[in-house]
Design a protein around this motif. Structure first.
Motif, PDB file in Angstrom:
ATOM      1  N   ASP A 149       0.817  -1.211   0.000  1.00 22.74           N
ATOM      2  CA  ASP A 149       0.000   0.000   0.000  1.00 22.74           C
ATOM      3  C   ASP A 149       0.852   1.263   0.000  1.00 22.74           C
ATOM      4  O   ASP A 149       0.318   2.374   0.088  1.00 22.74           O
ATOM      5  CB  ASP A 149      -0.951   0.007   1.193  1.00 22.74           C
ATOM      6  N   GLN A 150       2.166   1.111  -0.097  1.00 26.70           N
ATOM      7  CA  GLN A 150       3.060   2.259  -0.152  1.00 26.70           C
ATOM      8  C   GLN A 150       4.033   2.090  -1.316  1.00 26.70           C
ATOM      9  O   GLN A 150       4.449   0.970  -1.625  1.00 26.70           O
ATOM     10  CB  GLN A 150       3.851   2.397   1.152  1.00 26.70           C
TER      11      GLN A 150
ATOM     12  N   ASN B  82      -4.139   5.288   2.390  1.00 26.86           N
ATOM     13  CA  ASN B  82      -4.922   5.190   3.625  1.00 26.86           C
ATOM     14  C   ASN B  82      -5.890   4.013   3.593  1.00 26.86           C
ATOM     15  O   ASN B  82      -6.819   3.951   4.402  1.00 26.86           O
ATOM     16  CB  ASN B  82      -5.686   6.484   3.869  1.00 26.86           C
ATOM     17  N   ARG B  83      -5.698   3.076   2.654  1.00 22.61           N
ATOM     18  CA  ARG B  83      -6.649   1.977   2.505  1.00 22.61           C
ATOM     19  C   ARG B  83      -6.819   1.185   3.801  1.00 22.61           C
ATOM     20  O   ARG B  83      -7.941   0.894   4.219  1.00 22.61           O
ATOM     21  CB  ARG B  83      -6.191   1.051   1.384  1.00 22.61           C
TER      22      ARG B  83
ATOM     23  N   GLN C  36      -6.221   2.057   6.953  1.00 20.18           N
ATOM     24  CA  GLN C  36      -6.895   2.833   7.988  1.00 20.18           C
ATOM     25  C   GLN C  36      -8.376   2.984   7.674  1.00 20.18           C
ATOM     26  O   GLN C  36      -9.223   2.960   8.584  1.00 20.18           O
ATOM     27  CB  GLN C  36      -6.249   4.209   8.140  1.00 20.18           C
ATOM     28  N   THR C  37      -8.715   3.114   6.409  1.00 21.39           N
ATOM     29  CA  THR C  37     -10.118   3.198   6.013  1.00 21.39           C
ATOM     30  C   THR C  37     -10.861   1.926   6.400  1.00 21.39           C
ATOM     31  O   THR C  37     -11.993   1.963   6.898  1.00 21.39           O
ATOM     32  CB  THR C  37     -10.234   3.434   4.499  1.00 21.39           C
TER      33      THR C  37
ATOM     34  N   ASP D  20     -11.261   1.847  10.231  1.00 19.89           N
ATOM     35  CA  ASP D  20     -12.315   2.779  10.653  1.00 19.89           C
ATOM     36  C   ASP D  20     -13.697   2.211  10.342  1.00 19.89           C
ATOM     37  O   ASP D  20     -14.626   2.319  11.153  1.00 19.89           O
ATOM     38  CB  ASP D  20     -12.134   4.126   9.963  1.00 19.89           C
TER      39      ASP D  20
END
Length: 474
Positions: free
Chosen positions: A233-234, A300-301, A303-304, A307
């Motif tokens: 993801d980075q 931010n996948r 963390q999304t 959340d």
């Protein structure tokens, strides 16, 4: 001092050692073996004693690290195992050693990762200087972001992989190939499809044990090895000359210059790379369709997803159920698809990149646990939603045997084929090469054993697998 784990240092190399000279001994895991002096963030038991002392000896325990090496912290709770609630580490620890040579327990934990070797020592100093200090070299062995590995660390990991690949596996082509075989057979019967209406629970728990199983085999070859993880993801910032740190011919290989063949492009490796010529019987040469160096999904996948889980399920509902499905579908699947080739198939572990991809997927579960410490409590449905043991055929909508918290998971259960009952959900595939029944300290691979991977509850069941950016919570 060589590789001896039990150290008693003479007062001076210029003076003959007297039989009754005062000395200090220190051990990790209550063992004189050098083979178990490897640990990560979870506190492990250690002990120290004074020999030939005429009176109680006051000692100081501290760490001595090589430049850029690992770090250690200590705790003196005696025989009481620390937990996240009671762990209060210190840089130096003062203990009184009795004159009867009995052992005094203490706890040691890593505070900074080692760099590929035993590069930090536990040093015990007699405060009265009557006995020489004792020094025990150890390694703080953790799973690291693959982009941060040194070339020696990369070489150590790849060499162990190659050795495992080349070892005769008996009924299968090699001890490495059994991982592809097991995954392919289990692919459609419970270890995936966490987003199906039944919300099968095994995706995260099963793969956590699967990673550890390979890691243990690699560590049996070279004890310095810990699985690195690929932050898909980075973006990969690139190394010397701008070349990607991971997808290059000296690490995980590249399709640049690789010939087009069935399923994609042949992955190329440098001739000096231990993975050079990587070939799996029945599959041929390693194939991918892309060099997905990372950053192909929103940064931010994860963390999304986290959340969403918290906002949707509430604090007391089956949060793991939603996390398990979302991480598989919205995080892990994209990485597999971005690389393609073998990684797009059930036999995906035949590509060594699988284990870096899944180490990061497992890390996603760990990130969620660290953000919500009660998710280390396996008996809470929000930590693992298939509680208890397999209920048998009388319960409709049940999961397969091996999916419930207290079940032993396949293939470590040893169960194969038809179990001799009319219940089709107690059957598992046949596997020609068995997996070990335990992975660490006699812990049987069940979903329950995978939840508290750091042993923050103090049950003594740590998996000895830690991530470089997720410290022991306290």
């Amino acid at each position: 001092m060589g590789v001896l784990a039990r150290v008693a240092v003479a007062a001076t190399l210029l003076t003959p050692v007297l039989a009754n000279a005062q000395s200090i001994e220190v051990e990790v895991r209550n063992s004189a073996s050098a083979d178990d002096d490897y640990f990560c963030w979870t506190p492990v038991e250690a002990r120290v004693r004074a020999l030939n002392s005429m009176q109680p000896m006051q000692v100081t325990i501290a760490a001595d690290a090589q430049a850029g090496g690992g770090g250690l912290v200590f705790q003196g709770l005696g025989a009481t195992r620390p937990t996240a609630a009671t762990f209060q580490p210190v840089q130096t620890l003062s203990l009184t050693l009795p004159q009867d040579s009995s052992w005094v327990p203490f706890w040691v934990a890593g505070s900074a990762a080692s760099v590929g070797a035993k590069d930090v020592s536990i040093v015990v100093t007699d405060e009265a200087n009557a006995a020489p200090p004792a020094s025990l070299p150890v390694m703080v062995r953790v799973r690291k972001d693959a982009r941060t590995l040194t070339q020696p660390e990369i070489d150590t990991f790849l060499s162990a992989l190659r050795t495992l690949h080349d070892v005769d596996g008996g009924a299968v082509a090699s001890r490495f190939v059994k991982y592809a075989s097991a995954h392919a057979q289990a692919f459609n019967i419970g270890i995936h499809h966490a987003t199906d209406p039944g919300f099968w629970p095994l995706f995260l728990a099963w793969h956590r044990a699967f990673l550890l199983s390979l890691e243990r085999e690699l560590q049996a070859i070279d004890k310095r090895v810990a699985l690195p993880y690929w932050r898909f993801d980075q973006p990969d910032p690139g190394g010397i000359g701008g070349a990607p740190r991971i997808f290059n011919r000296n690490f995980m290989g590249s399709i640049s210059g690789g010939a087009l063949q069935a399923g994609g492009f042949r992955v190329t490796f440098a001739p000096t790379n231990p993975l050079f010529g990587w070939n799996v019987p029945g599959l041929g040469a390693l194939v991918r369709t892309a060099d997905a160096t990372g950053g192909t999904m929103p940064a931010n996948r994860l963390q999304t997803i986290l959340d969403l889980v918290e906002n949707t399920t509430g604090p007391d509902q089956g949060a793991y159920k939603l996390l398990n499905g979302r991480v598989e579908l919205r995080y892990h699947n994209g990485a597999h698809g971005a690389v393609g080739g073998w990684l797009g198939q059930g036999y995906s572990p035949a590509d060594p990149l699988f284990f870096l991809l899944h180490a990061n997927t497992d890390r996603a579960w760990a990130v969620w646990q660290h953000a919500n410490p009660d998710r280390f409590v396996s008996t809470l449905p929000k930590s693992y939603h298939a509680q208890g043991a397999y209920p048998g055929p009388a319960q409709p909508g049940r999961f397969r045997m091996g999916s419930y918290l207290d079940d032993v998971m396949w293939p470590w259960s040893g169960l194969q084929g038809d179990q001799g009952t009319p219940d089709r959900l107690d059957d598992w595939p046949s596997l020609p090469e068995p997996f070990p029944a335990t992975l660490v300290d006699g812990v049987t691979p069940s979903p329950k054993s995978t939840v508290d991977y750091l042993d923050v509850l103090g049950a003594g069941t740590a998996l000895d697998a830690c991530y470089d950016d997720l410290a022991y919570p306290h």
